[in-house]
Structures are given as C-alpha cells and as structure tokens.
Motif scaffolding. Sequence first.
Motif, PDB file in Angstrom:
ATOM      1  N   ILE A  93       0.856  -1.193   0.000  1.00  0.00           N
ATOM      2  CA  ILE A  93       0.000   0.000   0.000  1.00  0.00           C
ATOM      3  C   ILE A  93       0.889   1.239   0.000  1.00  0.00           C
ATOM      4  N   VAL A  94       0.714   2.109  -1.011  1.00  0.00           N
ATOM      5  CA  VAL A  94       1.534   3.314  -1.146  1.00  0.00           C
ATOM      6  C   VAL A  94       0.888   4.241  -2.178  1.00  0.00           C
ATOM      7  N   PRO A  95       0.831   5.554  -2.002  1.00  0.00           N
ATOM      8  CA  PRO A  95       1.324   6.319  -0.870  1.00  0.00           C
ATOM      9  C   PRO A  95       0.270   6.463   0.230  1.00  0.00           C
ATOM     10  N   VAL A  96       0.607   5.991   1.445  1.00  0.00           N
ATOM     11  CA  VAL A  96      -0.303   6.085   2.590  1.00  0.00           C
ATOM     12  C   VAL A  96      -0.136   7.454   3.239  1.00  0.00           C
ATOM     13  N   LYS A  97      -1.260   8.130   3.467  1.00  0.00           N
ATOM     14  CA  LYS A  97      -1.226   9.500   3.961  1.00  0.00           C
ATOM     15  C   LYS A  97      -1.682   9.647   5.405  1.00  0.00           C
ATOM     16  N   GLY A 121      -3.332   7.662  -1.442  1.00  0.00           N
ATOM     17  CA  GLY A 121      -3.453   8.368  -2.712  1.00  0.00           C
ATOM     18  C   GLY A 121      -3.548   7.381  -3.867  1.00  0.00           C
ATOM     19  N   LYS A 122      -4.431   7.659  -4.807  1.00  0.00           N
ATOM     20  CA  LYS A 122      -4.553   6.771  -5.963  1.00  0.00           C
ATOM     21  C   LYS A 122      -3.377   6.955  -6.907  1.00  0.00           C
ATOM     22  N   HIS A 123      -2.834   8.158  -6.944  1.00  0.00           N
ATOM     23  CA  HIS A 123      -1.711   8.430  -7.837  1.00  0.00           C
ATOM     24  C   HIS A 123      -0.554   9.159  -7.152  1.00  0.00           C
ATOM     25  N   TRP A 124      -0.839  10.283  -6.535  1.00  0.00           N
ATOM     26  CA  TRP A 124       0.216  11.220  -6.186  1.00  0.00           C
ATOM     27  C   TRP A 124       0.641  11.089  -4.736  1.00  0.00           C
ATOM     28  N   GLY A 125       1.942  10.969  -4.537  1.00  0.00           N
ATOM     29  CA  GLY A 125       2.508  10.916  -3.199  1.00  0.00           C
ATOM     30  C   GLY A 125       3.311  12.159  -2.899  1.00  0.00           C
ATOM     31  N   GLY A 126       3.935  12.164  -1.730  1.00  0.00           N
ATOM     32  CA  GLY A 126       4.752  13.299  -1.340  1.00  0.00           C
ATOM     33  C   GLY A 126       5.679  12.938  -0.193  1.00  0.00           C
ATOM     34  N   PHE A 127       6.436  13.913   0.236  1.00  0.00           N
ATOM     35  CA  PHE A 127       7.470  13.753   1.245  1.00  0.00           C
ATOM     36  C   PHE A 127       6.964  13.077   2.515  1.00  0.00           C
ATOM     37  N   GLN A 128       5.717  13.346   2.884  1.00  0.00           N
ATOM     38  CA  GLN A 128       5.152  12.899   4.150  1.00  0.00           C
ATOM     39  C   GLN A 128       4.406  11.568   4.048  1.00  0.00           C
ATOM     40  N   ASP A 129       4.345  10.979   2.873  1.00  0.00           N
ATOM     41  CA  ASP A 129       3.569   9.754   2.667  1.00  0.00           C
ATOM     42  C   ASP A 129       4.458   8.522   2.813  1.00  0.00           C
ATOM     43  N   GLY A 130       3.820   7.365   3.038  1.00  0.00           N
ATOM     44  CA  GLY A 130       4.612   6.167   3.298  1.00  0.00           C
ATOM     45  C   GLY A 130       4.075   4.912   2.653  1.00  0.00           C
ATOM     46  N   LEU A 131       4.666   3.792   3.045  1.00  0.00           N
ATOM     47  CA  LEU A 131       4.385   2.484   2.454  1.00  0.00           C
ATOM     48  C   LEU A 131       4.101   1.469   3.560  1.00  0.00           C
ATOM     49  N   ILE A 132       3.189   0.538   3.280  1.00  0.00           N
ATOM     50  CA  ILE A 132       2.873  -0.570   4.184  1.00  0.00           C
ATOM     51  C   ILE A 132       2.837  -1.852   3.371  1.00  0.00           C
ATOM     52  N   ASP A 133       3.518  -2.879   3.839  1.00  0.00           N
ATOM     53  CA  ASP A 133       3.369  -4.233   3.298  1.00  0.00           C
ATOM     54  C   ASP A 133       2.556  -5.051   4.289  1.00  0.00           C
ATOM     55  N   MET A 134       1.564  -5.775   3.792  1.00  0.00           N
ATOM     56  CA  MET A 134       0.698  -6.555   4.671  1.00  0.00           C
ATOM     57  C   MET A 134       1.248  -7.948   4.957  1.00  0.00           C
ATOM     58  N   SER A 135       2.319  -8.346   4.307  1.00  0.00           N
ATOM     59  CA  SER A 135       2.921  -9.661   4.552  1.00  0.00           C
ATOM     60  C   SER A 135       4.384  -9.622   4.140  1.00  0.00           C
ATOM     61  N   GLY A 136       5.093 -10.723   4.401  1.00  0.00           N
ATOM     62  CA  GLY A 136       6.476 -10.836   3.975  1.00  0.00           C
ATOM     63  C   GLY A 136       7.427 -10.024   4.832  1.00  0.00           C
ATOM     64  N   GLU A 137       8.617  -9.829   4.309  1.00  0.00           N
ATOM     65  CA  GLU A 137       9.682  -9.130   5.028  1.00  0.00           C
ATOM     66  C   GLU A 137       9.274  -7.728   5.454  1.00  0.00           C
ATOM     67  N   ARG A 194       8.982   8.491  -7.800  1.00  0.00           N
ATOM     68  CA  ARG A 194       8.689   9.658  -8.635  1.00  0.00           C
ATOM     69  C   ARG A 194       8.351  10.905  -7.832  1.00  0.00           C
ATOM     70  N   ASP A 195       7.630  10.744  -6.716  1.00  0.00           N
ATOM     71  CA  ASP A 195       7.011  11.893  -6.060  1.00  0.00           C
ATOM     72  C   ASP A 195       7.744  12.379  -4.817  1.00  0.00           C
ATOM     73  N   GLY A 196       8.958  11.891  -4.601  1.00  0.00           N
ATOM     74  CA  GLY A 196       9.726  12.438  -3.494  1.00  0.00           C
ATOM     75  C   GLY A 196       9.335  11.919  -2.129  1.00  0.00           C
ATOM     76  N   LEU A 197       8.777  10.707  -2.039  1.00  0.00           N
ATOM     77  CA  LEU A 197       8.596  10.117  -0.721  1.00  0.00           C
ATOM     78  C   LEU A 197       9.940  10.146  -0.005  1.00  0.00           C
ATOM     79  N   SER A 198       9.928  10.478   1.259  1.00  0.00           N
ATOM     80  CA  SER A 198      11.178  10.811   1.946  1.00  0.00           C
ATOM     81  C   SER A 198      12.186   9.671   1.958  1.00  0.00           C
ATOM     82  N   GLY A 199      11.742   8.443   1.733  1.00  0.00           N
ATOM     83  CA  GLY A 199      12.685   7.326   1.717  1.00  0.00           C
ATOM     84  C   GLY A 199      12.914   6.739   0.350  1.00  0.00           C
ATOM     85  N   GLY A 200      12.346   7.340  -0.670  1.00  0.00           N
ATOM     86  CA  GLY A 200      12.474   6.819  -2.028  1.00  0.00           C
ATOM     87  C   GLY A 200      13.181   7.799  -2.943  1.00  0.00           C
TER      88      GLY A 200
END
Length: 441
Positions: A59-63, A105-121, A394-400
């Motif tokens: 799940i990304v970009p989570v706001k 966000g369906k498309h656009w992320g930003g510096f303050q947005d993040g990522l979640i994996d529901m399984s795996g590492e 693409r959108d400058g997520l702070s860790g990407g």
Amino acid sequence: MKLEIGNFYVKQVIFGEENKYDDGILTINKKEALDVVFEDEHITEADLVIAKPGDNIRIVPVKEAIEPRCRLDGRSIFPGVTGDLAQCGDGRTHALKNCSVLVVGKHWGGFQDGLIDMSGEGAKYTLFSELNNICLIADTDEEFEKREQQKKNKALRWAGMRLAEHIGNIVKELQPEEVEEYEFEAITKRSEEVNNLPSVALVLQPQSQMEDQGYNDLCYGWDCNHMVPTLMSPTEVIDGAMISGSFMPCSSKWSTYDFQNLPMIKRLFKEHGKTINFLGVIMSNLNVALEQKQRSAQVVAQIAKSIGADSAIVAEEGYGNPDADFIAVIVALEDAGVKTIGLTNECTGRDGMSQPLVSLDSKANAIVSCGNVSELIELPPMETVLGELEALGRDGLSGGWADDELLGPSVREDGSIIMENNAMFCGDRVTGWSTKRMSEY
C-alpha cells in the motif's frame, strides 16, 4: 475527567448490504461509505479495499490512519475539526479495535507519505500490517499540489476522518466487549498516598514547524504552530483532541491512530497510583527559529516545575531540525531539577555511522532510540499494489528516489523496491510502541 472507551474487537471486515457488527465481523455498505467520502466535491475518484494481515498487498502512498470511533452523545469524534468545538476526554466513546481507516493516494505521493506491506519481510516494519485496514484509495482535483513535494492532502485526510466516524457509528448502540476507564483527577485533589509517589509528566512535541496553515498537527482544530506549551489531560489526547498533520518524513510520523491509542499515555495510566503519580501531558511544539525553540523549552520546564514533576518523558515527532527542540526541552527540564528521558529515532545515515541527532548535550544522557530513519530496506515484489508504486520514487517520498548512482531506482522493473526506512508508514513508533527491538553487541 473520566473517559470510557468501549472496545469492539474486529476479527474480519467485509462489504455487504447493511452496516453491522456481529461476533467480530464488521460489515460495511460500500456505497454508503463512499457517499460519505464524496461529500467533498474535491474528491474525484474513490474506492474502498480491505487489506488484512497476511495479504500479498503493498500500500503506497499512505497519507493517514484513523481508528473508527463514535461518541455516544452524538458529538463529532474530532471536535473543532470535523464537528463543533467541544471538550474531549470525558464521557463514553466506542472504538473498533484491530482495524484502521487508511487514507491512500490513488496516484500522487509526497514527502510525508509512506508504504505498508501486509505480509512478507516488509510487514515487520510497521504495526499497520497487523491490522484489518479499510483502505480509502482516492484522488482529488487539487491540481495546485499534485506535483508538490509537500502536500496538505486536506480533502483526502478529512474524507478519512468522516469515513472513520461513519464506520464507528455502526457500533454506537451496541454493548462493547470491553470498557477501558481512564480517570484523571485534578492534581491538587489527589490522595496523600498518590502524592507521595514519584511524579511524572509526559511531554509531547507534535509536528508544527510549517508556518503556512494546513500542514501541521492540530489540537482541537488549532494549528500547533500557533501553540505555546500547554498542560492537557491525557484523556483529551487519546479522545480526539489531536489530529495528525501532513508534514514529516513518514517513519517519524504520528498518525491520528497513534494519538488515539498513544501507548505511553496508557502505560502511565496503568502505573498511576501504583508506582507513579501521573501529572498529565505537556503538549509542546516544534519550531524553526532558535528563539522560538528556547521559549518553548523554558515554558515546558516552568509548567513541569509548577505542577511538581519529579521526572518527565519527552517524545518528538520527527528528526533533524526538531532535534534542537527535543534536546533544548530535555536540558531545560534537567536544569529545573526534573529527571528526564527522551524518546526519538535517529538519522545516522545509510551506514549508521553519522551523529544520531542534529543537537546533543551531556545532560541528555537517557535517550531511547526507535531506529535509524536512513536504514536501507530491500523488499521483493508484491502481488497487489493499492495506490501507485511509482509514487515511491517519482514523487519524493522521503525514503524513495527516482534514481541513485549506486543503488539505481527505488522501484525496479519487477516491482521489487529498495528504500530508506524513512518511507515506512509510522515505522519508528516514537509514541511508545514498536515492532522493533534493540540488541547489544
């Protein structure tokens, strides 16, 4: 003040014809829920998707994340934000536990947005992989900020809050499975037995560095950039007085869900009257100018001393420039004779060798680390992506990043990713809980 939170423990979330809760199964009428989302004319596209623990979903970009709740007296769960201004921290609230509304966000992320994996590492890096998440995947017509690195995300964040209250109302008339009680007595009216215990104040530094309106955390709808440190009942904080903002590298972020369930407050309540005398929350702020930092530190120390604190816990939302506020408050408290520990993450670089905080002082000698924001995380592809994976680079997520001369792009052609911990949604859990642990070498 006495707050009761009636808990309903969600085992599964499904869509159906009627809104109901029965034996741990939460059923949501999707059309009615989306009608609530589309109350804002700026929402152009929206869908709801359930993401549960173990799903092969990224799940990304989570706001934002919000716990679904309702008040039995009909008031808004976020007074001053989604409803009329009213007192938080008193009365009865119902809460749907083990689940959250995730704003994505369906498309656009930003510096303050993040990522979640529901399984795996990737699942081990954030608590939200352990929840049943009702994901609002949406876009808006806010063209002015789509390609901005910093976004207010107002339409999406407010839609998430309305949706959380709409879903929370499903259990309004039901009997909860458990009732948590938090009674916060006036400091001057406590028994001699309680007053003789070591006294503790909790100092919270929510994100408030942006001078423009709309980015910072809110207190009863008031931009925290305008605050001076304020003494609050801890029941207010966990009952909707505080709203997450839209400015902070994401692993450092305190979502609204974090404020609603702030573990350090709950732990201090658990010890209150047994091992400590919990004096309350000093809600401070994070500033830009040095004079502002010094002023806030001075006021925090004055409040702590005035209420008789023997000790304090200080937690900051963020790192870098906020480290100066964090250390200044710890030093001011120590100078006032208040023994203090700090909770923070570190920025020690990808190799872990840099100075952990921008500002340091020998009096800040009891710091709990919640991890390195720059730690590199490499994750395999996931079967399903909710939102848009390209937002990570693409959108400058702070860790990407779009490209790196040594590591290449964050998002690879096969869907695998490499990123800094910075982009893990609320991954560092500075508010007192974590999926991480420390090891001695």
